[in-house]
Design a protein around this motif. Structure first.
Motif, PDB file in Angstrom:
ATOM      1  N   ASN A  37       0.488  -1.004   0.168  1.00 38.92           N
ATOM      2  CA  ASN A  37       0.190   0.031  -0.088  1.00 38.92           C
ATOM      3  C   ASN A  37       1.041   1.079  -0.135  1.00 38.92           C
ATOM      4  OD1 ASN A  37      -2.515  -1.523   0.522  1.00 38.92           O
ATOM      5  ND2 ASN A  37      -1.736  -1.932   2.978  1.00 38.92           N
ATOM      6  N   TYR A  38       0.462   2.253  -0.468  1.00 40.34           N
ATOM      7  CA  TYR A  38       1.020   3.955  -0.346  1.00 40.34           C
ATOM      8  C   TYR A  38       0.030   4.802  -0.552  1.00 40.34           C
ATOM      9  CZ  TYR A  38       0.553   4.274  -5.356  1.00 40.34           C
ATOM     10  OH  TYR A  38       0.320   4.045  -6.777  1.00 40.34           O
ATOM     11  N   GLY A  39       0.634   5.671  -0.641  1.00 43.89           N
ATOM     12  CA  GLY A  39      -0.005   7.001  -0.470  1.00 43.89           C
ATOM     13  C   GLY A  39       0.988   8.318   0.380  1.00 43.89           C
ATOM     14  N   GLN A  40      -0.258   8.989   0.418  1.00 39.51           N
ATOM     15  CA  GLN A  40       0.062  10.581   0.796  1.00 39.51           C
ATOM     16  C   GLN A  40       0.348  10.733   2.324  1.00 39.51           C
ATOM     17  OE1 GLN A  40      -0.698  14.066  -0.363  1.00 39.51           O
ATOM     18  NE2 GLN A  40      -0.669  13.214  -2.470  1.00 39.51           N
ATOM     19  N   LEU A  41       1.114  11.056   3.029  1.00 37.04           N
ATOM     20  CA  LEU A  41       0.741  10.729   5.261  1.00 37.04           C
ATOM     21  C   LEU A  41       0.709  12.454   5.200  1.00 37.04           C
ATOM     22  CD1 LEU A  41       1.294   8.776   6.845  1.00 37.04           C
ATOM     23  CD2 LEU A  41       3.856   9.661   7.126  1.00 37.04           C
ATOM     24  N   ILE A 432      -2.565  -5.828   0.227  1.00 33.86           N
ATOM     25  CA  ILE A 432      -1.725  -5.150  -1.602  1.00 33.86           C
ATOM     26  C   ILE A 432      -2.819  -4.538  -2.099  1.00 33.86           C
ATOM     27  CG2 ILE A 432      -0.736  -5.805  -3.922  1.00 33.86           C
ATOM     28  CD1 ILE A 432       0.140  -8.813  -2.904  1.00 33.86           C
ATOM     29  N   ASP A 433      -3.172  -3.081  -1.826  1.00 31.86           N
ATOM     30  CA  ASP A 433      -3.928  -2.571  -2.315  1.00 31.86           C
ATOM     31  C   ASP A 433      -3.677  -1.778  -3.332  1.00 31.86           C
ATOM     32  OD1 ASP A 433      -6.365  -3.983  -0.553  1.00 31.86           O
ATOM     33  OD2 ASP A 433      -5.450  -2.525   0.649  1.00 31.86           O
ATOM     34  N   GLY A 434      -2.207  -0.965  -3.579  1.00 33.72           N
ATOM     35  CA  GLY A 434      -1.377   0.094  -3.966  1.00 33.72           C
ATOM     36  C   GLY A 434      -2.174   1.315  -3.775  1.00 33.72           C
ATOM     37  N   LEU A 435      -2.712   1.892  -4.299  1.00 35.25           N
ATOM     38  CA  LEU A 435      -2.536   3.695  -4.036  1.00 35.25           C
ATOM     39  C   LEU A 435      -4.214   3.525  -3.097  1.00 35.25           C
ATOM     40  CD1 LEU A 435      -1.506   6.785  -4.061  1.00 35.25           C
ATOM     41  CD2 LEU A 435      -3.428   7.236  -5.946  1.00 35.25           C
ATOM     42  N   VAL A 436      -3.502   4.232  -1.670  1.00 39.43           N
ATOM     43  CA  VAL A 436      -4.941   4.522  -0.546  1.00 39.43           C
ATOM     44  C   VAL A 436      -5.310   5.927  -0.657  1.00 39.43           C
ATOM     45  CG1 VAL A 436      -4.626   1.869   0.009  1.00 39.43           C
ATOM     46  CG2 VAL A 436      -3.065   3.605   1.135  1.00 39.43           C
ATOM     47  N   SER A 437      -5.941   5.887   0.156  1.00 31.39           N
ATOM     48  CA  SER A 437      -6.774   7.247   0.267  1.00 31.39           C
ATOM     49  C   SER A 437      -4.956   7.980   1.594  1.00 31.39           C
ATOM     50  CB  SER A 437      -7.493   7.235   1.199  1.00 31.39           C
ATOM     51  OG  SER A 437      -7.757   6.935   1.949  1.00 31.39           O
ATOM     52  N   THR A 438      -5.001   9.301   2.023  1.00 31.96           N
ATOM     53  CA  THR A 438      -4.445  10.206   2.853  1.00 31.96           C
ATOM     54  C   THR A 438      -3.863   9.083   4.285  1.00 31.96           C
ATOM     55  OG1 THR A 438      -3.934  11.844   1.450  1.00 31.96           O
ATOM     56  CG2 THR A 438      -3.619  12.153   3.643  1.00 31.96           C
ATOM     57  N   LYS A 439      -3.362   8.841   4.521  1.00 29.68           N
ATOM     58  CA  LYS A 439      -2.708   8.885   6.251  1.00 29.68           C
ATOM     59  C   LYS A 439      -1.984   9.439   7.357  1.00 29.68           C
ATOM     60  CE  LYS A 439      -4.883   4.607   5.045  1.00 29.68           C
ATOM     61  NZ  LYS A 439      -6.243   4.181   4.690  1.00 29.68           N
ATOM     62  N   SER A 440      -2.347   9.640   8.636  1.00 32.60           N
ATOM     63  CA  SER A 440      -1.705  10.676   9.060  1.00 32.60           C
ATOM     64  C   SER A 440      -0.310   9.860   9.773  1.00 32.60           C
ATOM     65  CB  SER A 440      -2.773  10.406  10.413  1.00 32.60           C
ATOM     66  OG  SER A 440      -2.081  11.750  11.863  1.00 32.60           O
ATOM     67  N   ILE A 456      -1.563  -1.788  21.425  1.00 35.34           N
ATOM     68  CA  ILE A 456      -1.588   0.254  21.062  1.00 35.34           C
ATOM     69  C   ILE A 456      -2.463   1.488  21.910  1.00 35.34           C
ATOM     70  CG2 ILE A 456      -2.503   1.838  19.401  1.00 35.34           C
ATOM     71  CD1 ILE A 456      -2.918  -0.665  17.068  1.00 35.34           C
ATOM     72  N   PRO A 457      -1.139   1.973  22.571  1.00 37.00           N
ATOM     73  CA  PRO A 457      -1.611   2.545  24.386  1.00 37.00           C
ATOM     74  C   PRO A 457      -2.550   3.238  23.203  1.00 37.00           C
ATOM     75  CG  PRO A 457       1.131   2.291  23.150  1.00 37.00           C
ATOM     76  CD  PRO A 457       0.213   1.407  22.247  1.00 37.00           C
ATOM     77  N   ASP A 458      -3.351   3.776  24.260  1.00 38.48           N
ATOM     78  CA  ASP A 458      -4.786   4.596  23.843  1.00 38.48           C
ATOM     79  C   ASP A 458      -4.473   5.965  24.176  1.00 38.48           C
ATOM     80  OD1 ASP A 458      -6.654   2.611  24.888  1.00 38.48           O
ATOM     81  OD2 ASP A 458      -7.046   3.065  27.031  1.00 38.48           O
ATOM     82  N   ALA A 459      -3.111   6.329  24.671  1.00 39.40           N
ATOM     83  CA  ALA A 459      -2.621   7.975  24.217  1.00 39.40           C
ATOM     84  C   ALA A 459      -2.235   7.889  22.870  1.00 39.40           C
ATOM     85  CB  ALA A 459      -1.301   7.905  25.759  1.00 39.40           C
ATOM     86  N   MET A 460      -1.951   6.853  22.133  1.00 40.57           N
ATOM     87  CA  MET A 460      -1.324   7.356  20.629  1.00 40.57           C
ATOM     88  C   MET A 460      -2.905   7.959  19.998  1.00 40.57           C
ATOM     89  SD  MET A 460       1.109   3.907  19.609  1.00 40.57           S
ATOM     90  CE  MET A 460       2.341   4.088  20.193  1.00 40.57           C
ATOM     91  N   GLN A 461      -1.807   8.804  19.149  1.00 39.51           N
ATOM     92  CA  GLN A 461      -3.240   9.779  18.449  1.00 39.51           C
ATOM     93  C   GLN A 461      -3.733   8.556  17.121  1.00 39.51           C
ATOM     94  OE1 GLN A 461      -3.876  13.494  16.687  1.00 39.51           O
ATOM     95  NE2 GLN A 461      -2.857  14.546  18.802  1.00 39.51           N
ATOM     96  N   GLY A 462      -3.024   8.255  16.173  1.00 34.61           N
ATOM     97  CA  GLY A 462      -3.292   7.128  15.017  1.00 34.61           C
ATOM     98  C   GLY A 462      -3.863   5.925  15.352  1.00 34.61           C
ATOM     99  N   ASN A 463      -4.473   5.662  14.397  1.00 33.38           N
ATOM    100  CA  ASN A 463      -4.853   3.966  13.962  1.00 33.38           C
ATOM    101  C   ASN A 463      -3.809   3.366  13.155  1.00 33.38           C
ATOM    102  OD1 ASN A 463      -7.242   4.339  15.054  1.00 33.38           O
ATOM    103  ND2 ASN A 463      -7.621   6.152  14.323  1.00 33.38           N
ATOM    104  N   PRO A 464      -3.842   1.967  13.085  1.00 34.65           N
ATOM    105  CA  PRO A 464      -2.860   1.379  12.748  1.00 34.65           C
ATOM    106  C   PRO A 464      -3.332   0.780  10.915  1.00 34.65           C
ATOM    107  CG  PRO A 464      -3.823  -0.397  13.856  1.00 34.65           C
ATOM    108  CD  PRO A 464      -4.452   1.349  13.995  1.00 34.65           C
ATOM    109  N   ILE A 465      -2.576   1.658  10.140  1.00 32.42           N
ATOM    110  CA  ILE A 465      -2.687   1.115   8.605  1.00 32.42           C
ATOM    111  C   ILE A 465      -3.192   0.443   7.428  1.00 32.42           C
ATOM    112  CG2 ILE A 465      -1.510   1.916   5.804  1.00 32.42           C
ATOM    113  CD1 ILE A 465      -0.382   4.436   7.605  1.00 32.42           C
TER     114      ILE A 465
END
Ligand SMILES: [Zn+2]
Length: 465
Positions: A37-41, A432-440, A456-465
């Motif tokens: 997978n790839y995309g903008q961050l 294997i999704d190729g181009l995906v939407s922008t992640k953080s 994943i600690p609760d204090a982390m802001q993000g989510n697994p891609i």
């Protein structure tokens, strides 16, 4: 099979270059993109190396870390800003979290790791290390590697190793170009050694050369740059450098097995610099800032020039602008009443967002209040964060221009500013999704923990891609 995760960071690598313009020059990168997978961050506010990489490695925002840039206010006096270091990081990094689970990490060149702290693994610090960046191995007293003896291995394996290019804001571009390739080859040479010789679970490296490249050579590549130079001897420097990054990636990949999760990331992107807005000249022109005596010629702004009895706000230069307000009871000679603080900020925001270029066009400046963009504001945030001209313009702190515009950067030649979106590529043999939407940028640390099957600690802001 033992799970391993390899992350290669290309500082400032821009999606439009990796995914498009230089696509055909980067076959190894493209094989990874097609197999994963790839995309903008989406980067931090602001999209700046410090704090962005540490925000990525902790999944905390700059406000939570209390680090708003390379330099920060350490108190409410008018003293110069102080430079951040690893002691300022108050949240656990990925390699510390993994260390608690008996996983060993290699951490090579990640910004804001100096001074190196003990952890289960091997570390070489980054460009904020207070050492001659050209000859780091000469200074044995600095904590720029962990364990300390690792610096001897650098000397043996990759004697040309450079933490950074000593003076990358220079007009001597041919010399700079040579240094750039030399630094990158030396770093990857040592990286391959670590990759092969150390029993790591998590490997994280950052190459700074791509950032230095953009700032010095963008005008030779981008036809829309106001200083574009066609037929320059540096016309292919950008492409050649990206090709080198791809070659080095290919070499790295030949040292890992197919079960290793491989990620390529950048901390932000890049865009042409249209010019600079002289933030303190602007504040003076609009009645917010008064000097004791008028500067003669272009002068670096220092707070001792300011007549504080007649100053409501002052600013800092950089890729983005920071505005500080002179508040009664907070700053030593404050004049803005606390109850007027919000009005002054709102008025400033409105006026800043109305800035036009020399032809009268609004340049689309964006202004942020820190408490609106961060979950928390530790230490001392700027009162306002300013993206002049949507980051096509930089903030220039110096005074004495007699204009709010300049086309020269006051800290040395610079062709580009930072853009909000960097890149990510992930290949883990599952999706294997190729181009995906922008992640953080906050999604990277949770993604790595998930790869290892860890909570994943609760204090982390993000989510697994
Ligand atoms: Zn960066």
């Amino acid at each position: 099979m033992k799970k391993r995760v390899l992350i290669i960071g290309w500082d400032c690598a821009a999606p439009e270059l990796v995914f498009d313009a230089f696509k055909d020059d980067m076959p190894n990168t493209h094989r990874l993109m097609q197999a994963g997978n790839y995309g903008q961050l989406d980067s931090t506010v602001p999209p700046i190396t410090v704090p962005a990489w540490m925000c990525m490695m902790t999944s905390r925002d700059p406000g939570e870390l209390g680090i708003y840039g390379f330099r920060n206010r350490s108190d409410y006096s008018y003293n110069a800003l102080s430079i951040a270091n690893a002691h300022d990081i108050n949240a656990p990094t990925l390699w510390e979290l993994l260390g608690q689970k008996q996983k060993r990490s290699v951490v090579l060149g990640v910004p804001l790791t100096y001074p190196a702290k003990p952890f289960p693994g091997w570390m070489v610090t980054s460009f904020l290390t207070p050492v001659n960046p050209n000859t780091p191995t000469a200074d044995r007293n600095l904590q720029w590697t962990f364990p300390t003896r690792l610096s001897r291995e650098i000397q043996q394996i990759s004697p040309n190793y450079m933490i950074d290019i000593p003076n990358f804001r220079t007009d001597k571009r041919a010399e700079l170009e040579q240094q750039l390739f030399k630094m990158t080859h030396a770093r990857f040479k040592f990286a391959r050694y670590l990759l092969e010789k150390k029993p790591w679970d998590f490997f994280m490296m950052v190459e700074m050369g791509s950032d230095r490249l953009h700032h010095a050579f963008w005008r030779y590549w981008d036809k829309t740059h106001p200083k574009y130079e066609p037929n320059s001897p540096f016309a292919d420097t950008m492409r050649n450098y990206y090709r080198t990054l791809d070659d080095e990636l290919g070499e790295m990949l030949s040292h890992v097995d197919d079960d290793t999760t491989v990620m390529i990331v950048s901390d932000h992107g890049a865009k042409r610099m249209e010019g600079g807005i002289c933030v303190n000249e602007w504040l003076q022109k609009h009645g917010y800032l008064t000097h004791k005596t008028e500067p003669h010629g272009i002068t670096r702004f220092t707070t001792d020039m300011v007549d504080w009895q007649q100053t409501k706000a002052w600013g800092e230069g950089g890729y983005y602008g920071r505005i500080f307000i002179n508040v009664i009871g907070r700053e030593p000679h404050g004049i803005v009443q606390a109850e007027h603080y919000e009005n002054v900020r709102d008025e400033l925001k409105e006026q800043l967002e109305a800035i036009v270029d020399e032809s009268g066009q609004n340049i689309r400046t964006r202004v942020f209040k820190p408490e609106k963009v961060y979950r928390e504001c530790r230490n001392i945030p700027p009162d306002l964060i300013v993206y002049f001209g949507d980051l096509y313009w930089r903030s220039v702190g110096s005074v004495g221009y007699n204009s709010i515009y300049t086309d020269e950067n006051d800290t040395g030649p610079d062709d580009c500013n930072h853009a909000e979106n960097g890149i990510f590529i992930i290949k883990d043999n599952k999706q294997i999704d190729g181009l995906v939407s922008t992640k953080s940028i906050y999604d990277i640390a949770p993604t790595v923990l998930k790869e290892f099957g860890l909570d994943i600690p609760d204090a982390m802001q993000g989510n697994p891609i």
